[in-house]
Motif scaffolding. Structure first.
Motif, mmCIF file in Angstrom:
data_model
loop_
_atom_site.group_PDB
_atom_site.id
_atom_site.type_symbol
_atom_site.label_atom_id
_atom_site.label_comp_id
_atom_site.label_asym_id
_atom_site.label_seq_id
_atom_site.Cartn_x
_atom_site.Cartn_y
_atom_site.Cartn_z
ATOM 1 N N LEU A 1 1.026 -1.300 -0.433
ATOM 2 C CA LEU A 1 0.012 -0.246 0.399
ATOM 3 C C LEU A 1 0.865 1.234 -0.136
ATOM 4 O O LEU A 1 0.322 2.320 -0.438
ATOM 5 C CB LEU A 1 -0.782 0.358 1.170
ATOM 6 C CG LEU A 1 -2.247 -1.106 0.838
ATOM 7 C CD1 LEU A 1 -2.650 -1.270 2.967
ATOM 8 C CD2 LEU A 1 -3.017 -0.494 0.698
ATOM 9 N N TRP A 2 1.677 1.044 1.142
ATOM 10 C CA TRP A 2 2.767 2.465 1.741
ATOM 11 C C TRP A 2 3.570 2.291 -0.002
ATOM 12 O O TRP A 2 4.180 4.543 -1.291
ATOM 13 C CB TRP A 2 4.016 1.940 2.262
ATOM 14 C CG TRP A 2 5.111 3.284 2.696
ATOM 15 C CD1 TRP A 2 4.442 4.478 2.318
ATOM 16 C CD2 TRP A 2 4.893 3.610 3.862
ATOM 17 N NE1 TRP A 2 4.934 5.625 3.083
ATOM 18 C CE2 TRP A 2 5.394 4.380 3.958
ATOM 19 C CE3 TRP A 2 5.337 2.590 4.409
ATOM 20 C CZ2 TRP A 2 6.569 5.054 4.908
ATOM 21 C CZ3 TRP A 2 5.993 2.799 5.392
ATOM 22 C CH2 TRP A 2 6.816 4.557 6.276
ATOM 23 N N ILE A 3 4.113 1.748 -1.044
ATOM 24 C CA ILE A 3 4.577 1.675 -2.160
ATOM 25 C C ILE A 3 3.849 2.417 -3.265
ATOM 26 O O ILE A 3 4.378 3.548 -3.954
ATOM 27 C CB ILE A 3 5.248 0.541 -3.076
ATOM 28 C CG1 ILE A 3 6.361 0.204 -1.749
ATOM 29 C CG2 ILE A 3 5.624 0.334 -4.634
ATOM 30 C CD1 ILE A 3 6.888 -1.305 -2.012
ATOM 31 N N ILE A 4 2.138 1.602 -3.796
ATOM 32 C CA ILE A 4 1.327 2.081 -4.223
ATOM 33 C C ILE A 4 1.324 3.916 -4.085
ATOM 34 O O ILE A 4 1.473 4.586 -5.172
ATOM 35 C CB ILE A 4 0.632 1.526 -4.405
ATOM 36 C CG1 ILE A 4 0.670 -0.655 -4.941
ATOM 37 C CG2 ILE A 4 -0.879 2.091 -5.332
ATOM 38 C CD1 ILE A 4 -0.247 -1.484 -4.906
ATOM 39 N N ALA A 5 1.046 3.707 -3.313
ATOM 40 C CA ALA A 5 0.612 5.298 -2.646
ATOM 41 C C ALA A 5 1.463 6.325 -2.786
ATOM 42 O O ALA A 5 1.202 7.745 -3.736
ATOM 43 C CB ALA A 5 0.609 5.420 -1.621
ATOM 44 N N ALA A 6 2.958 6.002 -2.324
ATOM 45 C CA ALA A 6 4.218 6.968 -2.893
ATOM 46 C C ALA A 6 4.031 7.023 -4.696
ATOM 47 O O ALA A 6 4.897 7.883 -4.737
ATOM 48 C CB ALA A 6 5.077 6.106 -2.594
ATOM 49 N N VAL A 7 4.491 5.730 -5.328
ATOM 50 C CA VAL A 7 4.434 5.941 -6.784
ATOM 51 C C VAL A 7 2.934 7.045 -6.792
ATOM 52 O O VAL A 7 3.391 8.128 -8.280
ATOM 53 C CB VAL A 7 3.618 4.676 -7.258
ATOM 54 C CG1 VAL A 7 4.133 4.598 -8.649
ATOM 55 C CG2 VAL A 7 4.969 4.115 -6.848
ATOM 56 N N ILE A 8 1.985 6.871 -6.972
ATOM 57 C CA ILE A 8 0.907 7.949 -7.492
ATOM 58 C C ILE A 8 0.801 9.334 -6.935
ATOM 59 O O ILE A 8 1.160 9.787 -7.609
ATOM 60 C CB ILE A 8 -0.709 7.056 -7.148
ATOM 61 C CG1 ILE A 8 -1.110 6.041 -7.292
ATOM 62 C CG2 ILE A 8 -1.781 8.241 -6.785
ATOM 63 C CD1 ILE A 8 -1.842 5.021 -6.349
ATOM 64 N N GLN A 9 1.044 9.208 -5.808
ATOM 65 C CA GLN A 9 2.138 10.156 -5.350
ATOM 66 C C GLN A 9 2.715 11.545 -6.142
ATOM 67 O O GLN A 9 3.002 12.207 -5.871
ATOM 68 C CB GLN A 9 1.831 11.113 -3.669
ATOM 69 C CG GLN A 9 2.083 11.849 -3.376
ATOM 70 C CD GLN A 9 2.768 12.128 -1.707
ATOM 71 O OE1 GLN A 9 1.147 10.723 -1.312
ATOM 72 N NE2 GLN A 9 2.791 12.785 -1.369
ATOM 73 N N PHE A 10 3.923 10.166 -6.372
ATOM 74 C CA PHE A 10 5.309 11.340 -7.159
ATOM 75 C C PHE A 10 4.672 11.157 -8.391
ATOM 76 O O PHE A 10 5.333 12.400 -8.656
ATOM 77 C CB PHE A 10 5.802 9.743 -7.587
ATOM 78 C CG PHE A 10 7.594 10.707 -7.901
ATOM 79 C CD1 PHE A 10 8.649 11.144 -7.671
ATOM 80 C CD2 PHE A 10 7.587 10.040 -9.357
ATOM 81 C CE1 PHE A 10 9.326 11.906 -8.051
ATOM 82 C CE2 PHE A 10 8.483 10.275 -9.735
ATOM 83 C CZ PHE A 10 9.923 10.744 -9.264
ATOM 84 N N ILE A 11 4.367 10.925 -8.993
ATOM 85 C CA ILE A 11 2.766 11.006 -11.000
ATOM 86 C C ILE A 11 2.413 12.199 -10.576
ATOM 87 O O ILE A 11 2.015 13.104 -11.380
ATOM 88 C CB ILE A 11 2.211 9.543 -11.523
ATOM 89 C CG1 ILE A 11 3.828 8.225 -11.546
ATOM 90 C CG2 ILE A 11 1.477 9.859 -12.331
ATOM 91 C CD1 ILE A 11 2.890 7.043 -11.432
ATOM 92 N N ASN A 12 1.406 12.181 -9.707
ATOM 93 C CA ASN A 12 0.407 13.462 -9.509
ATOM 94 C C ASN A 12 0.328 13.830 -8.129
ATOM 95 O O ASN A 12 0.216 13.555 -7.030
ATOM 96 C CB ASN A 12 -0.982 12.497 -9.879
ATOM 97 C CG ASN A 12 -2.182 13.391 -9.979
ATOM 98 O OD1 ASN A 12 -2.289 15.099 -9.183
ATOM 99 N ND2 ASN A 12 -3.593 12.897 -10.198
ATOM 100 N N ASN A 13 1.294 15.217 -8.133
ATOM 101 C CA ASN A 13 1.611 15.508 -6.708
ATOM 102 C C ASN A 13 0.074 15.859 -6.679
ATOM 103 O O ASN A 13 -0.110 16.446 -5.070
ATOM 104 C CB ASN A 13 2.566 16.892 -6.798
ATOM 105 C CG ASN A 13 3.710 16.344 -7.505
ATOM 106 O OD1 ASN A 13 4.161 15.768 -6.989
ATOM 107 N ND2 ASN A 13 4.560 17.021 -8.617
ATOM 108 N N ASN A 14 -0.795 16.003 -7.038
ATOM 109 C CA ASN A 14 -2.394 16.478 -6.395
ATOM 110 C C ASN A 14 -3.187 16.157 -5.137
ATOM 111 O O ASN A 14 -3.949 15.486 -4.360
ATOM 112 C CB ASN A 14 -3.585 16.703 -7.667
ATOM 113 C CG ASN A 14 -2.852 17.944 -8.454
ATOM 114 O OD1 ASN A 14 -2.351 19.099 -8.227
ATOM 115 N ND2 ASN A 14 -3.320 17.862 -9.430
#
Length: 640
Positions: A186-199
Motif C-alpha cells: 500500500l505504501w509503495i503504490i501510494a508513493a508512486v501515485i503521489q510521485f506521478i500526481n502531486n495533487n
C-alpha cells in the motif's frame, strides 16, 4: 514530495488521524501481555500518527508561509519527510522483533539501520527544500534535494524490510509477515501515485490503513485472550516465554493441572463454574500473568521470583479453603512449581519439563504440590538427549540388532537366538537399552523402533539363511505399547512377506504386563500372526502379576524364566519350591521353558537336570552384533 488538492487532501489526512485515534482508544482499553512486539507496534503507531499529523501541519505551514518565518516553514516541512524516514525505521524494527528472539545479530542490525536512519534525517534537515504554492490552481507541494533524499532512504528501508522478510521468513511470524507485506505494498503504490500526481496525497493515509491492517490481523490484544476464562491463551504464552528467555529474565512458573475425575474428561456445569472462579482469582494476583495452556492446565508466570513462594502459598490456600468446592465438580487441582525457569536453556525445554514433571508424578496426585528441583531438571535433559539420540538413530540407520544364542539341552547345541535392540549415538557409542526402552515406550517411538528391529531381523534371516546353521527361529521382543497396536499383525506380516521369511523362523516374545494393558487387541494380533505361522513365547515369567493365569490364557509355546527368577532359585529355598512347582505345571501343559541369566557351569548343569528345554546367558555368550553371531553359529556348525 507533492501536495495538491489542498482541502480534499487535508480532509483525507484528518480521516486517517481519526482512524488511528479510534484504534488507539480500543487498544489501550484491552489487557496486554506486554510483548516486545506490542511495544514495537505502539512505537510504529505513534510514528505513523506523528507522520500524518506533520503532513497536515506542513500543508498549513506552506499555505501561511508568507506570515511565518522562513526558517520555521523549512523546519516544519523538513520534519514531515524526516518523520516518514523515522516511520520506515520503526517498521523495520517492528519486523526485526521476531528475529531478535532467534538471532544474536539483532542488536547489530538494528544499530546499523538506526545510524543509517539518523544520517538520512540529518541530510533531510541539511539539504535545501523548495515549495510550490499556486492556490489558483489548487497546487501545493515541496521538492528539492531534501525530498529526493527522503525517497532514496525510504526506498532503501522498504527494500531491506522486504529482503529481511524473505531471508528470515522462518523466524518471522507468518501473520506479521503477511500484514507488513500488505502495508508495504500500500505504501509503495501510494508513493508512486503521489510521485506521478502531486495533487493526490496518499502516502499518509496509506500508512494509517497499514497500521489498521496490522492491528486487525495481529496486534489486536483480544487475539491473545481466551474468551472462556479471560486468561491469556496458549499462543500468548508461547510468545511471552520465548521473549523471557531471549532477554535472559529470571521468572518463576506455577502450573495448575485440573485433573478430570470423570471418564472421557466430560466437563460439567460445576466444572465450568469452578474454572471461572479460579481464573478470576488468578487475574487478581499482582505482578503475575495467567495463561490457559490447555483445557486441563493453567500456567502462572511471575517475573518477581522473590514473590513466587508467597504467591504459591496464596494459591494453595485458595484451592484448599477459599475456592468453593461444588459437590458435582469433577476437577481436582494439582500444582507444579518451578522456582527459577531460567535454569533451563529455552522455552521449548520449559514446556518439555512441565510435561515430563506431570508424567513423573501422575501416580502421586494425592499430593497437591510438586516442586521441580535440579535433579528432575537433570533427568529431564537426560531423557530429552536420549530421545534426540533415538530419533537420530532411526533416521540415520544407527539402530542395530544384537543376538544372544540360546542352547537346546535336548539337541545339545544352539538352536535359536534372541534379537536385542541397540542404538548408537552420533559418535558411534552404544547406548544401553536400559536408557532408551522406557523412553521409547513412553513417547510411542517404540512402534517405529520395533518395526525397524523386526525388519532388520527378517533381512538378516533371509540374507544369511541361518537355518543352514541349525538355527530354528529368532526371538523378537514385543513391548507393551506394541502389543496394544491394532496394526501390529498387519505390519509384521507385510515385513515378513517383503523379505519372503518363513514365519516358522520367527518367535515373538510378549511380557505379562503387555497382556494386562490391552488383552483383547493382543489376542487378536496373536491369532492373526499364529494363523500366518508365527509362534509366541511368554517373556520374563515371574515378574508380573497373576502369572499363572497368563500361561493359561495366552496361546504361547515357550515360557521364559527371567534372570532374577533363575538367580532366586539358587539363593532362596522358598523361591526354589515356587520355581519347582511352576516348572512342574508348565511341563504338564506341554510347554517348553527357557532359563535366562545362566552364568556358571553349576547353574547350567542344575537347569539341565531339572529338564529345562533351553538355556540362555553369559555362560555361553553375551549378546553380540550380527557378524559375531554369524561367526559363532558357523563355528558351531563346523564343530559338528
Amino acid at each position: 514530495m507533492g501536495f495538491g488538492g489542498i482541502d480534499l487532501n487535508i480532509q483525507t489526512q484528518c480521516c486517517g488521524i481519526v482512524l488511528l485515534l479510534v484504534l488507539f482508544y480500543y487498544y489501550i482499553r484491552q489487557r496486554k501481555v506486554h510483548l516486545n512486539t506490542e511495544k514495537a507496534f505502539v512505537r510504529t503507531f505513534w510514528a505513523s500518527l506523528l507522520c500524518i499529523s506533520l503532513d497536515v501541519l506542513s500543508i498549513v505551514a506552506i499555505t501561511y508561509m508568507a506570515k511565518l518565518p522562513h526558517w520555521l516553514t523549512d523546519i516544519i516541512c523538513k520534519t514531515y519527510p524526516a518523520s516518514i524516514l523515522f516511520l520506515a525505521l520503526c517498521c523495520f524494527l517492528y519486523v526485526c522483533e521476531d528475529i531478535y528472539l532467534s538471532s544474536g545479530y539483532y542488536h547489530v542490525i538494528t544499530r546499523i539501520f538506526s545510524i543509517l536512519a539518523f544520517a538520512g534525517i540529518v541530510l533531510i534537515y541539511v539539504l535545501p527544500i523548495y515549495y510550490l504554492y499556486k492556490p489558483e490552481e489548487n497546487l501545493l507541494y515541496t521538492y528539492g534535494p531534501s525530498i529526493i533524499t527522503t525517497y532514496v532512504f525510504t526506498v532503501i528501508f522498504l527494500f531491506t524490510i522486504i529482503l529481511i522478510m524473505f531471508l528470515c521468513k522462518n523466524h518471522i511470524n507468518p501473520i506479521r509477515r503477511e500484514a507488513v507485506c500488505i502495508w508495504m505494498l500500500l505504501w509503495i503504490i501510494a508513493a508512486v501515485i503521489q510521485f506521478i500526481n502531486n495533487n493526490l496525497l496518499l502516502v499518509g493515509y496509506a500508512e494509517c490503513v497499514g497500521i489498521m491492517i496490522m492491528y486487525l490481523k495481529l496486534e489486536n490484544p483480544e487475539t491473545n485472550i481466551d474468551r472462556k476464562t479471560n486468561l491469556f491463551n496458549q499462543n500468548a504464552l508461547g510468545l511471552y516465554i520465548r521473549q523471557l528467555y531471549a532477554e535472559g529474565t529470571s521468572f518463576s512458573v506455577i502450573s495448575i493441572l485440573l485433573e478430570h475425575l470423570l471418564e472421557q474428561n466430560m466437563e460439567t456445569s460445576e466444572d465450568e463454574t469452578y474454572l471461572l472462579k479460579l481464573s478470576r482469582f488468578l487475574l487478581q494476583i499482582p505482578n503475575a500473568k495467567a495463561f490457559k495452556n490447555s483445557e486441563e492446565e493453567i500456567i502462572l508466570i511471575l517475573e518477581d521470583v522473590n514473590r513466587a513462594e508467597e504467591c504459591l502459598s496464596q494459591i494453595q490456600d485458595y484451592l484448599k479453603n477459599k475456592c468453593p468446592q461444588e459437590k458435582q465438580c469433577s476437577m481436582r487441582p494439582h500444582l507444579l512449581y518451578i522456582s527459577n525457569a531460567l535454569k533451563l536453556s529455552k522455552g521449548e525445554d520449559l514446556f518439555y519439563l512441565l510435561h515430563y514433571a506431570w508424567e513423573q508424578n501422575q501416580n502421586n496426585f494425592d499430593t497437591m504440590l510438586t516442586t521441580v528441583d535440579d535433579a528432575m531438571i537433570i533427568k529431564m535433559y537426560q531423557e530429552k538427549t536420549v530421545r534426540r539420540q533415538m530419533i537420530n538413530a532411526m533416521e540415520n540407520d544407527l539402530v542395530e540388532v544384537f543376538y544372544q544364542p540360546i542352547f537346546s539341552t535336548k539337541e545339545q547345541r544352539f538352536t535359536s537366538a534372541e534379537a536385542l535392540v541397540r542404538i548408537r549415538d552420533e559418535k558411534g557409542n552404544i547406548i544401553p537399552p536400559g536408557r532408551f526402552i522406557d523412553i521409547a515406550e513412553k513417547t510411542g517411538m517404540i512402534l517405529r523402533l520395533g518395526e525397524i528391529v523386526f525388519e532388520k531381523v527378517c533381512r538378516f534371516v533371509k540374507e544369511n539363511q541361518i537355518e543352514q546353521y541349525g538355527i530354528h527361529y529368532i526371538e523378537v521382543n514385543l513391548s507393551v505399547v506394541q502389543c496394544a497396536d491394532e496394526h501390529l499383525a498387519e505390519n509384521y506380516i507385510k515385513i515378513m512377506e517383503k523379505y519372503h521369511v518363513n514365519p516358522d523362523m520367527i518367535n515373538l516374545e510378549i511380557t505379562e504386563s503387555a497382556s494386562l494393558s490391552a488383552k483383547k487387541i493382543l489376542l487378536d494380533n496373536m491369532k492373526c500372526l499364529m494363523n500366518y505361522g508365527v509362534k509366541f513365547s511368554l517373556d520374563d515369567f515371574g515378574t508380573g502379576q497373576s502369572n499363572l493365569n497368563y500361561i493359561v490364557d495366552m496361546p504361547v509355546s515357550i515360557v521364559k524364566f527371567d534372570r532374577e527368577m533363575t538367580n532366586a532359585y539358587f539363593e532362596n529355598n522358598k523361591a526354589r519350591y515356587v520355581m519347582d512347582a511352576a516348572m512342574h505345571m508348565i511341563h504338564g501343559m506341554k510347554l517348553q521353558i527357557v532359563s535366562e541369566g545362566i552364568e556358571t557351569k553349576d547353574q547350567y548343569e542344575t537347569m539341565n537336570q531339572l529338564g529345562i528345554s533351553f538355556i540362555q546367558g553369559y555362560y555361553f555368550s553375551k549378546p553380540v552384533p550380527e557378524k559375531e553371531f554369524l561367526e559363532f553359529i558357523r563355528s558351531q556348525k563346523h564343530a559338528e
